[in-house]
Design an enzyme around this catalytic site. Structure first.
Site, PDB file in Angstrom:
ATOM      1  N   HIS A 105     -36.331 -19.609  15.534  1.00 27.91           N
ATOM      2  CA  HIS A 105     -35.886 -18.591  14.576  1.00 27.91           C
ATOM      3  C   HIS A 105     -34.923 -19.135  13.533  1.00 27.91           C
ATOM      4  CE1 HIS A 105     -37.015 -15.115  17.521  1.00 27.91           C
ATOM      5  NE2 HIS A 105     -38.047 -15.794  17.086  1.00 27.91           N
ATOM      6  N   CYS A 113     -36.167 -23.301   1.238  1.00 28.54           N
ATOM      7  CA  CYS A 113     -36.831 -22.802   0.037  1.00 28.54           C
ATOM      8  C   CYS A 113     -38.163 -22.168   0.452  1.00 28.54           C
ATOM      9  CB  CYS A 113     -37.072 -23.954  -0.935  1.00 28.54           C
ATOM     10  SG  CYS A 113     -38.087 -23.461  -2.341  1.00 28.54           S
ATOM     11  N   CYS A 116     -41.266 -24.104  -1.450  1.00 36.50           N
ATOM     12  CA  CYS A 116     -41.759 -25.443  -1.090  1.00 36.50           C
ATOM     13  C   CYS A 116     -41.352 -25.861   0.327  1.00 36.50           C
ATOM     14  CB  CYS A 116     -41.277 -26.477  -2.106  1.00 36.50           C
ATOM     15  SG  CYS A 116     -39.531 -26.895  -1.962  1.00 36.50           S
ATOM     16  N   CYS A 138     -33.420 -24.491  -5.745  1.00 36.72           N
ATOM     17  CA  CYS A 138     -33.948 -25.498  -4.822  1.00 36.72           C
ATOM     18  C   CYS A 138     -33.923 -26.867  -5.504  1.00 36.72           C
ATOM     19  CB  CYS A 138     -35.378 -25.141  -4.429  1.00 36.72           C
ATOM     20  SG  CYS A 138     -36.209 -26.457  -3.533  1.00 36.72           S
ATOM     21  N   CYS A 141     -37.905 -28.178  -5.860  1.00 38.66           N
ATOM     22  CA  CYS A 141     -38.927 -27.599  -6.743  1.00 38.66           C
ATOM     23  C   CYS A 141     -38.322 -26.720  -7.829  1.00 38.66           C
ATOM     24  CB  CYS A 141     -39.946 -26.809  -5.928  1.00 38.66           C
ATOM     25  SG  CYS A 141     -39.345 -25.207  -5.364  1.00 38.66           S
TER      26      CYS A 141
HETATM   27 ZN   LIG Z   1     -38.338 -25.523  -3.349  1.00 40.34          ZN
END
Ligand SMILES: [Zn+2]
Length: 245
Positions: A105, A113, A116, A138, A141
């Site tokens: 969990h 992210c 990605c 992020c 990405c």
């Molecule tokens: Zn990302």
């Protein structure tokens, strides 16, 4: 984490701060989606406090047994990251497939992210940014939506927290395990009951139900009652022994 349900615990704090009837709502994906920045700010507060939690004797015992090579894998529903704190290595399907602990969990010490699946450590700077209710970009990405790597109820982004590879690894582990221990799980939450069913299903498909007994280790009697009453094929269930301490 017992602090979730204790009287002055998180649900109570969530209820007060967000003026919602049931504090548990704050931990649902639908609420997170609606009030993302506010919820992240609240999580930043409580999870930075929770990081101060210390490993218990049970964590050290687990690490010692793992050190002896007696554990094929440790699957945890805890999100406190304490297994790693006592020296156990964390599994990752690509980066560390031999890791001993699978965090089912998530982990409050990490951000992820959803675009990605890149995982970032939770820094002091990130905590402050979230407390200001600002988004965190992020670094991989550039999507503007890093979130806590913690599973919410009915989490639509659950894939970035528990990727499907986990269950492939679980099946491989069950193929060779000689016993499954369910430690400290009350089976009050539907997720844990679902995992119990899944393990039984996999063992049954492998013809290993008898070869791989499951033991529930919990000082509370409810755990056994809860799980036995939630199994559909009770005839299939061979209760070997019930002991209290
Ligand atoms: Zn990302």
């Amino acid at each position: 984490m017992s602090m979730f349900t204790s009287r002055d615990g998180l649900y109570a704090r969530a209820r007060k701060q967000f003026k919602i009837q049931d504090g548990i709502r704050l931990f649902t994906y639908s609420f997170f989606k609606q009030r993302r920045a506010e919820v992240q700010a609240f999580f930043a507060q409580i999870y930075s406090e929770a990081q101060a939690s210390r490993a218990a004797p049970g964590h050290h015992a687990l690490a010692a047994i793992a050190e002896m090579g007696r554990i094929k894998r440790h699957y945890t529903l805890n999100i406190d990251g304490l297994a790693e704190v006592v020296g156990m290595s964390t599994w990752h399907h690509e980066l560390h497939p031999t890791g001993s602990t699978v965090e089912m969990h998530g982990n409050i010490r990490q951000l992820v992210c959803p675009a990605c699946f890149s995982v970032e450590p939770l820094t002091r700077q990130a905590i402050n940014t979230m407390k200001e209710q600002k988004a965190i970009q992020c670094p991989s990405c550039a999507a503007d939506e890093l979130r806590f790597k913690v599973m919410l109820y009915d989490d639509d982004q659950g894939d970035c927290i528990t990727p499907e590879h986990v269950f492939e690894t679980l099946e491989e582990d069950l193929q060779v395990a000689d016993c499954v221990l369910w430690v400290g799980i009350s089976f009050e939450q539907s997720a844990s009951v679902e995992y119990f069913r899944r393990v039984r299903q996999v063992l049954a498909s492998q013809g290993r139900l008898a070869a791989c007994p499951q033991a529930i280790i919990n000082p509370a009697e409810e755990a056994c009652f809860n799980i036995v009453s939630s199994v559909c094929n009770v005839d299939d269930l061979q209760l070997l022994d019930v002991r209290t301490t």
